[in-house]
Design a protein around this motif. Structure first.
Motif, PDB file in Angstrom:
ATOM      1  N   VAL A   1       0.872  -1.167   0.000  1.00  0.00           N
ATOM      2  CA  VAL A   1       0.000   0.000   0.000  1.00  0.00           C
ATOM      3  C   VAL A   1       0.908   1.215   0.000  1.00  0.00           C
ATOM      4  O   VAL A   1       1.922   1.223   0.708  1.00  0.00           O
ATOM      5  N   VAL A   2       0.609   2.224  -0.803  1.00  0.00           N
ATOM      6  CA  VAL A   2       1.455   3.411  -0.833  1.00  0.00           C
ATOM      7  C   VAL A   2       0.754   4.545  -0.101  1.00  0.00           C
ATOM      8  O   VAL A   2      -0.425   4.838  -0.349  1.00  0.00           O
ATOM      9  N   ILE A   3       1.442   5.120   0.851  1.00  0.00           N
ATOM     10  CA  ILE A   3       0.902   6.273   1.562  1.00  0.00           C
ATOM     11  C   ILE A   3       1.865   7.446   1.372  1.00  0.00           C
ATOM     12  O   ILE A   3       2.892   7.307   0.704  1.00  0.00           O
ATOM     13  N   THR A   4       1.555   8.592   1.940  1.00  0.00           N
ATOM     14  CA  THR A   4       2.468   9.729   1.813  1.00  0.00           C
ATOM     15  C   THR A   4       3.260   9.877   3.098  1.00  0.00           C
ATOM     16  O   THR A   4       2.693   9.896   4.192  1.00  0.00           O
ATOM     17  N   ASP A   5       4.565   9.964   2.941  1.00  0.00           N
ATOM     18  CA  ASP A   5       5.454  10.175   4.080  1.00  0.00           C
ATOM     19  C   ASP A   5       5.094  11.517   4.712  1.00  0.00           C
ATOM     20  O   ASP A   5       5.174  12.557   4.057  1.00  0.00           O
ATOM     21  N   PRO A   6       4.656  11.503   5.968  1.00  0.00           N
ATOM     22  CA  PRO A   6       4.174  12.741   6.580  1.00  0.00           C
ATOM     23  C   PRO A   6       5.269  13.795   6.718  1.00  0.00           C
ATOM     24  O   PRO A   6       4.984  14.980   6.832  1.00  0.00           O
ATOM     25  N   VAL A   7       6.529  13.400   6.688  1.00  0.00           N
ATOM     26  CA  VAL A   7       7.599  14.376   6.873  1.00  0.00           C
ATOM     27  C   VAL A   7       8.055  14.958   5.545  1.00  0.00           C
ATOM     28  O   VAL A   7       8.050  16.172   5.344  1.00  0.00           O
ATOM     29  N   SER A   8       8.448  14.091   4.605  1.00  0.00           N
ATOM     30  CA  SER A   8       9.008  14.611   3.357  1.00  0.00           C
ATOM     31  C   SER A   8       7.972  14.672   2.238  1.00  0.00           C
ATOM     32  O   SER A   8       8.260  15.156   1.149  1.00  0.00           O
ATOM     33  N   CYS A   9       6.751  14.181   2.516  1.00  0.00           N
ATOM     34  CA  CYS A   9       5.673  14.185   1.539  1.00  0.00           C
ATOM     35  C   CYS A   9       5.964  13.326   0.308  1.00  0.00           C
ATOM     36  O   CYS A   9       5.283  13.430  -0.704  1.00  0.00           O
ATOM     37  N   SER A  10       7.017  12.501   0.383  1.00  0.00           N
ATOM     38  CA  SER A  10       7.288  11.602  -0.736  1.00  0.00           C
ATOM     39  C   SER A  10       6.452  10.331  -0.541  1.00  0.00           C
ATOM     40  O   SER A  10       6.010  10.041   0.563  1.00  0.00           O
ATOM     41  N   PRO A  11       6.237   9.568  -1.626  1.00  0.00           N
ATOM     42  CA  PRO A  11       5.453   8.345  -1.454  1.00  0.00           C
ATOM     43  C   PRO A  11       6.201   7.319  -0.601  1.00  0.00           C
ATOM     44  O   PRO A  11       7.431   7.299  -0.587  1.00  0.00           O
ATOM     45  N   MET A  12       5.457   6.509   0.074  1.00  0.00           N
ATOM     46  CA  MET A  12       6.073   5.583   1.014  1.00  0.00           C
ATOM     47  C   MET A  12       5.294   4.281   0.934  1.00  0.00           C
ATOM     48  O   MET A  12       4.057   4.301   0.828  1.00  0.00           O
ATOM     49  N   ILE A  13       5.991   3.158   0.933  1.00  0.00           N
ATOM     50  CA  ILE A  13       5.230   1.923   0.793  1.00  0.00           C
ATOM     51  C   ILE A  13       5.117   1.166   2.115  1.00  0.00           C
ATOM     52  O   ILE A  13       6.003   1.198   2.959  1.00  0.00           O
ATOM     53  N   ILE A  14       3.989   0.532   2.288  1.00  0.00           N
ATOM     54  CA  ILE A  14       3.789  -0.390   3.403  1.00  0.00           C
ATOM     55  C   ILE A  14       3.625  -1.768   2.770  1.00  0.00           C
ATOM     56  O   ILE A  14       2.645  -2.009   2.067  1.00  0.00           O
ATOM     57  N   PRO A  15       4.603  -2.650   2.951  1.00  0.00           N
ATOM     58  CA  PRO A  15       4.473  -3.969   2.335  1.00  0.00           C
ATOM     59  C   PRO A  15       3.337  -4.759   2.974  1.00  0.00           C
ATOM     60  O   PRO A  15       3.054  -4.593   4.158  1.00  0.00           O
ATOM     61  N   ILE A  16       2.701  -5.592   2.188  1.00  0.00           N
ATOM     62  CA  ILE A  16       1.603  -6.414   2.714  1.00  0.00           C
ATOM     63  C   ILE A  16       2.084  -7.847   2.837  1.00  0.00           C
ATOM     64  O   ILE A  16       2.587  -8.437   1.874  1.00  0.00           O
ATOM     65  N   SER A  17       1.982  -8.379   4.041  1.00  0.00           N
ATOM     66  CA  SER A  17       2.392  -9.766   4.250  1.00  0.00           C
ATOM     67  C   SER A  17       1.183 -10.665   4.079  1.00  0.00           C
ATOM     68  O   SER A  17       0.031 -10.214   4.171  1.00  0.00           O
ATOM     69  N   SER A  18       1.420 -11.941   3.810  1.00  0.00           N
ATOM     70  CA  SER A  18       0.293 -12.851   3.603  1.00  0.00           C
ATOM     71  C   SER A  18      -0.497 -13.053   4.895  1.00  0.00           C
ATOM     72  O   SER A  18      -1.600 -13.574   4.879  1.00  0.00           O
ATOM     73  N   HIS A  19       0.066 -12.608   6.027  1.00  0.00           N
ATOM     74  CA  HIS A  19      -0.648 -12.745   7.288  1.00  0.00           C
ATOM     75  C   HIS A  19      -1.475 -11.511   7.628  1.00  0.00           C
ATOM     76  O   HIS A  19      -2.194 -11.507   8.615  1.00  0.00           O
ATOM     77  N   ASP A  20      -1.311 -10.438   6.827  1.00  0.00           N
ATOM     78  CA  ASP A  20      -2.037  -9.220   7.157  1.00  0.00           C
ATOM     79  C   ASP A  20      -3.531  -9.386   6.902  1.00  0.00           C
ATOM     80  O   ASP A  20      -3.950 -10.056   5.957  1.00  0.00           O
ATOM     81  N   ASP A  21      -4.301  -8.753   7.724  1.00  0.00           N
ATOM     82  CA  ASP A  21      -5.752  -8.720   7.554  1.00  0.00           C
ATOM     83  C   ASP A  21      -6.093  -7.494   6.724  1.00  0.00           C
ATOM     84  O   ASP A  21      -5.869  -6.373   7.152  1.00  0.00           O
ATOM     85  N   LEU A  22      -6.583  -7.722   5.509  1.00  0.00           N
ATOM     86  CA  LEU A  22      -6.732  -6.606   4.582  1.00  0.00           C
ATOM     87  C   LEU A  22      -8.127  -5.981   4.603  1.00  0.00           C
ATOM     88  O   LEU A  22      -8.422  -5.097   3.796  1.00  0.00           O
ATOM     89  N   THR A  23      -8.954  -6.401   5.539  1.00  0.00           N
ATOM     90  CA  THR A  23     -10.322  -5.896   5.512  1.00  0.00           C
ATOM     91  C   THR A  23     -10.398  -4.409   5.793  1.00  0.00           C
ATOM     92  O   THR A  23     -11.323  -3.732   5.356  1.00  0.00           O
ATOM     93  N   ASN A  24      -9.381  -3.858   6.530  1.00  0.00           N
ATOM     94  CA  ASN A  24      -9.423  -2.438   6.846  1.00  0.00           C
ATOM     95  C   ASN A  24      -8.911  -1.563   5.712  1.00  0.00           C
ATOM     96  O   ASN A  24      -9.035  -0.355   5.749  1.00  0.00           O
ATOM     97  N   VAL A  25      -8.210  -2.185   4.737  1.00  0.00           N
ATOM     98  CA  VAL A  25      -7.589  -1.384   3.697  1.00  0.00           C
ATOM     99  C   VAL A  25      -8.615  -1.004   2.648  1.00  0.00           C
ATOM    100  O   VAL A  25      -9.341  -1.848   2.144  1.00  0.00           O
ATOM    101  N   SER A  26      -8.640   0.276   2.361  1.00  0.00           N
ATOM    102  CA  SER A  26      -9.644   0.717   1.399  1.00  0.00           C
ATOM    103  C   SER A  26      -9.178   0.417  -0.020  1.00  0.00           C
ATOM    104  O   SER A  26      -8.001   0.495  -0.313  1.00  0.00           O
TER     105      SER A  26
END
Ligand SMILES: Nc1ncnc2c1ncn2[C@@H]1O[C@H](COP(=O)(O)OP(=O)(O)O)[C@@H](O)[C@H]1O
Ligand SMILES: [Mg+2]
Lengths: 338, 269
Positions: free
Chosen positions: B244-269
């Protein structure tokens, strides 16, 4: 702002130290030359020696025995030393000396064969020895890089080749020694007995040419010491420079070997000793050369004058080399690599 | 400041018969920081080696200002292109100042000792990497981060307009990684040095890169500014990783959050 002088204080003081050490070495060498020229079976005063040399008077002992012996000692010492130092620097390992990894004995095999069995003259012997040295270097390199090159593998392969060549030399000596034991002995560990003036000019010219070329290449050698990759990035033509340096070293070893035999440990010891004495920032060609000449002359003086019976110079210098070899093996064994 | 434009034209390169780089065309943006991304074994180091002539391409050419490197003098190339290799070794017992001084090789003349310019360049490189106080220390006794700065200083002493760095931050802790990258950024901003580096950390790449090249299986699959490359789609293309790519709150550059096969994705829009 940081003061220039602070960062470079050591580099500059090393440079001064380097000059001082070179001067001291030159003085020691001069003293040894005087000792070797004056002292022996019959002793002369320094004035007598100088007078004889200047007037080229017909003094057999000084002109025909001691002068060639001393010159051969100096120039063979220099030849072995710079060849060894160059190999060690290029390969980045003190064990990678040509007398440890079989290159010197490759030359020696050819020289022994040509002299003991074919009775060739020295010039021709040197030429064949150069070829044999180059071929052994190439062969050892090829064998070592069959499944990917590493310096460790090169050293192990070289030590194997060294053992093989030594066996070959011993066998030839055994065959020949029935007729000519003293000549044969030369090929075991090096000897300055029976050197004649006519063999020397070529050696001296070759050593001087090599010294000039090495000095010219010393900056490149310094870059090569950082490894092939860095050398390329820094702008060294790695293949040409390295081949040239190895060729010069092999030529030096071959010519010196054809005259004095393989004087033990000079190639192996001179570079590291010079490196200890001087700074790492200098390429140690000149101090190593002086160290080599000093070791040979000192070894020969001890072997001729200070012991109950006379020993060939190579036996004396060999005694110095053995403990250092053991030390290196133990030290590098601890680090997990040779 | 002249623009030194470095280009790869149809590069095919590899080891022996084994082709690794399979037809790469690219132009290094001058005076910018470029990052090469790609999974392990995708050919990033091989590409850098080809740029730095450690590897001769099977076909194609590297050109500096439209002149093939093969037609240039070694020392002239060495005055333009520097490299921090993936693994650096130093001769035993050499001190920091002595090592950095060797970067001056392309400028040295036969039989001449170091010139005032040589000393100035070495000093500047050591100041830039903040290693002046280490001048007389032996390389063998430095920490990983200090060593890395020394080797970068060696490359800086070479005073090249273009500097390649192969994984300059690997094996360093996060604080050292930021320190090194900050020093490089400062160098880029102050001296306009063109920097090309291989990094493994996507978020740091996004933070520091002006431009990103994405490699896969020896090919260049995408290039562009971080916000164009750091998208969950491209990251999946390069690494086969869902994120999932979000915005780095400090530098405003894109930032990735890797998704593991154990993550529960129901909260991700
Ligand atoms: N010196 C080498 N000899 C042979 N193959 C190599 C060598 N270096 C790398 N390779 C191979 O080339 C491929 C790409 O390697 P590399 O360029 O180092 O990848 P990266 O840096 O992207 O991880 C890999 O499959 C690797 O096994
Ligand atoms: Mg790599």
């Amino acid at each position: 702002m940081i003061d220039n002088s602070k960062i470079f204080a050591n580099i500059k003081s090393h440079r001064i130290k380097y000059k001082i050490i070179l001067t001291i070495m030159a003085i020691i060498l001069l003293i040894l030359v005087c000792l070797n020229m004056t002292i022996g079976e019959k002793n002369y005063s320094l004035m007598e020696v100088i007078h004889t040399l200047l007037s080229s008077e017909n003094n057999y002992i000084i002109m025909k025995l001691r002068l060639p012996r001393t010159l051969a000692g100096i120039f063979c010492g220099i030849a072995f030393a710079i060849a060894g130092n160059t190999f060690q620097t290029l390969l980045g390992n003190p064990l990678a000396s040509p007398d440890i990894i079989g290159v010197s004995s490759g030359s020696t095999v050819a020289a022994v064969f040509c002299i003991l069995f074919l009775n060739l003259n020295r010039g021709l012997v040197s030429f064949v020895a150069v070829l044999a040295g180059a071929v052994s270097a190439l062969l050892i390199y090829k064998l070592a890089s069959k499944d990917g090159y590493s310096t460790n593998r090169l050293i192990l392969t070289g030590i194997g080749a060294q053992a093989f060549f030594s066996a070959l030399i011993n066998w030839m000596i055994k065959k020949a020694s029935e007729y000519d034991v003293p000549t044969a002995m030369r090929w075991m560990s090096g000897n300055l007995n029976g050197i004649t003036t006519d063999t020397l000019p070529l050696l001296i010219v070759i050593v001087l040419l090599a010294l000039i070329t090495m000095t010219y290449l010393s900056n490149s050698l310094q870059a090569l010491e950082l490894g092939e990759n860095y050398a390329t990035v820094l702008g060294v033509n790695v293949d040409v420079t390295r081949s040239l340096l190895i060729l010069i070293s092999v030529v030096l070893i071959a010519f010196a070997t054809a005259i004095s035999g393989p004087i033990s440990s000079i190639a192996f010891l001179s570079g590291p000793i010079a490196g200890r004495l001087c700074s790492k920032n200098q390429i140690n060609t000149i101090p190593a050369a002086l160290t080599g000449a000093i070791l040979v002359l000192a070894g020969d003086f001890i072997g001729q004058n200070l012991l109950p019976t006379r020993y060939p110079v190579g036996i004396i210098t060999g005694i110095l080399g053995a403990p250092y070899l053991v030390y290196l093996l133990i030290k590098q064994n601890k680090g997990g690599s040779i | 400041m002249n623009d030194n434009i470095l280009k790869a034209n149809d590069i095919v390169a590899g080891y022996g018969d084994n082709t690794i780089i399979d037809g790469i065309n690219l132009k290094i943006p001058a005076h910018k920081i470029s990052v090469i991304l790609g999974s392990n074994g995708s050919g990033k180091s091989t590409m850098l080696k080809t740029f730095c002539r450690l590897l001769t391409p099977h076909s194609g050419s590297i050109a500096l200002n439209d002149k093939s490197l093969q037609e240039m003098k070694n020392k002239d190339i060495a005055k333009s292109i520097g490299l921090l290799p993936q693994n650096s070794i130093a001769p035993e017992g050499i001190t920091v100042a002595e090592l950095v001084t060797r970067g001056r090789f392309p400028y040295r003349k036969f039989m001449c000792s170091l010139t005032t310019e040589d000393y100035a360049a070495v000093k500047e490189a050591m100041e830039a990497m903040k290693i002046c106080d280490l001048a007389d220390r032996s390389i063998d006794e430095l920490s990983g981060g200090q060593r890395q700065r020394v080797f970068i200083a060696l490359a800086l002493a070479q005073q090249t307009d273009i500097l390649f760095l192969d994984e300059p931050t690997t094996f360093l802790d996060i604080a050292y990684q930021i320190e090194i990258l900050d020093l490089l950024k400062e160098l880029n901003r102050k001296k306009k040095t063109t920097i090309v580096m291989v990094l493994h950390d996507i978020n740091l790449s996004s933070k520091y890169a002006d431009y990103i090249f994405a490699m896969k299986n020896g090919m260049l699959i995408k290039e562009g500014i971080p916000s164009d490359i750091i998208t969950s789609q491209t990251i999946e293309e390069i690494y086969g990783l869902k994120s999932v790519v979000i915005t780095d709150p400090v530098s405003c550059s894109p930032m990735i959050i890797p998704i593991s096969s154990h993550d529960d994705l129901t909260n991700v829009s």
